[in-house]
Design a protein around this motif. Structure first.
Motif, short mmCIF file in Angstrom:
data_model
loop_
_atom_site.label_atom_id
_atom_site.label_comp_id
_atom_site.label_asym_id
_atom_site.label_seq_id
_atom_site.Cartn_x
_atom_site.Cartn_y
_atom_site.Cartn_z
N THR A 65 17.93 -56.77 0.44
CA THR A 65 16.87 -55.84 0.82
C THR A 65 15.54 -56.17 0.17
O THR A 65 14.55 -56.39 0.85
CB THR A 65 17.28 -54.40 0.44
OG1 THR A 65 17.63 -54.37 -0.96
CG2 THR A 65 18.47 -53.93 1.26
N PHE A 83 12.31 -51.31 0.54
CA PHE A 83 13.08 -51.18 -0.68
C PHE A 83 12.31 -51.66 -1.91
O PHE A 83 12.76 -51.48 -3.03
CB PHE A 83 14.40 -51.95 -0.55
CG PHE A 83 15.27 -51.43 0.55
CD1 PHE A 83 16.11 -50.36 0.34
CD2 PHE A 83 15.23 -52.01 1.81
CE1 PHE A 83 16.90 -49.86 1.36
CE2 PHE A 83 16.03 -51.53 2.83
CZ PHE A 83 16.87 -50.45 2.61
N TRP A 89 12.89 -45.48 -0.43
CA TRP A 89 14.23 -45.27 0.09
C TRP A 89 14.39 -43.89 0.74
O TRP A 89 15.30 -43.69 1.56
CB TRP A 89 15.27 -45.46 -0.99
CG TRP A 89 15.26 -44.42 -2.07
CD1 TRP A 89 14.49 -44.42 -3.18
CD2 TRP A 89 16.06 -43.24 -2.14
NE1 TRP A 89 14.74 -43.31 -3.95
CE2 TRP A 89 15.71 -42.56 -3.33
CE3 TRP A 89 17.03 -42.69 -1.32
CZ2 TRP A 89 16.30 -41.37 -3.71
CZ3 TRP A 89 17.63 -41.50 -1.70
CH2 TRP A 89 17.27 -40.85 -2.89
N ILE A 123 19.44 -50.06 -4.92
CA ILE A 123 18.30 -50.35 -4.04
C ILE A 123 17.54 -49.07 -3.70
O ILE A 123 16.48 -49.14 -3.08
CB ILE A 123 18.74 -51.07 -2.75
CG1 ILE A 123 19.59 -50.16 -1.86
CG2 ILE A 123 19.47 -52.34 -3.06
CD1 ILE A 123 19.99 -50.81 -0.53
#
Length: 221
Positions: A65, A83, A89, A123
């Protein structure tokens, strides 16, 4: 029942994917270790095994990501993916373009935010450093009590604010710093204090109920 069926299908698919990968060239590939899941824990375990000289196969359902990991998610700010942007997110959770690819679909209301990608829930770039609490490990059984896991938390940290102390450590791969304050933040915290909410210096300390400055983390390397 629906949840159990979904988990069984997921396990079956994972097993099939592993077999297909290992025998893709007509014969079994040989590794010292196979790590199933390249989440936050799996990635660290695989990295340390590799550093120790072992050959490691990491199997992860999602892809990379962050741009630093060769992520190929759709750029949102120049070369940066969603990300790479702190709190980006949150957009992943609500935008089908990313949620379908990088979030596990769990039949719950509301559904938990469980990332699918290299780095796992790491992430979710909110830049907040929050560890498990002692009570979270109370029923995990022998070898997983708070006294068992705390040394590993400390070993992983390079804590700028608290240094080497009973609850924190230095020299680890996760650099932990306190966010610099500003006038608006000071007013915000003063409002909580006026309302009677206690000030919390360390949200990974004995008590998390209250208000205080956040700490952020960044993995080195």
């Amino acid at each position: 029942m629906l949840r159990e069926v979904g988990l069984l299908l997921l396990l079956a698919f994972s097993a099939w994917s592993i077999v297909r990968y290992l025998f893709a060239d007509g014969g079994p590939a040989v590794f010292d270790y196979i790590v199933v899941g390249g989440g936050s824990t799996g990635a660290v375990v695989a990295g340390r095994l590799g550093e120790a000289g072992y050959s490691v196969l990491v199997l992860e359902a999602g892809g990379s990501t962050q741009i630093s990991l060769g992520g190929d998610a759709e750029p949102v700010a120049g070369k940066w993916t969603i990300f790479d942007v702190p709190l980006g997110w949150v957009q992943v959770l609500s935008d089908h373009r990313w949620s379908k690819e990088f979030q596990w679909v769990v039949p719950a209301d509301p559904p938990p935010a469980i990332a699918r990608g290299l780095g796992g829930c790491g992430i979710h770039n909110a830049m907040l450093y929050m560890r498990g609490r002692p009570a979270d490990f109370a029923e995990w059984g022998a070898g997983w009590s708070w006294d068992d896991v705390l040394p590993f938390y400390k070993r992983s940290e390079d804590n700028e604010q608290f240094g080497s102390s009973p609850l924190h450590g230095t020299g680890g791969p996760v650099r932990v710093t306190t966010v610099a304050s500003d006038e608006l933040s000071d007013f915000f915290l003063d409002a909580f204090s006026t309302a009677g909410l206690p000030h919390v210096e360390d949200f990974n300390g004995p008590d998390r109920i209250g208000a205080g400055a956040e700490t952020k983390s960044k993995r080195e390397g």
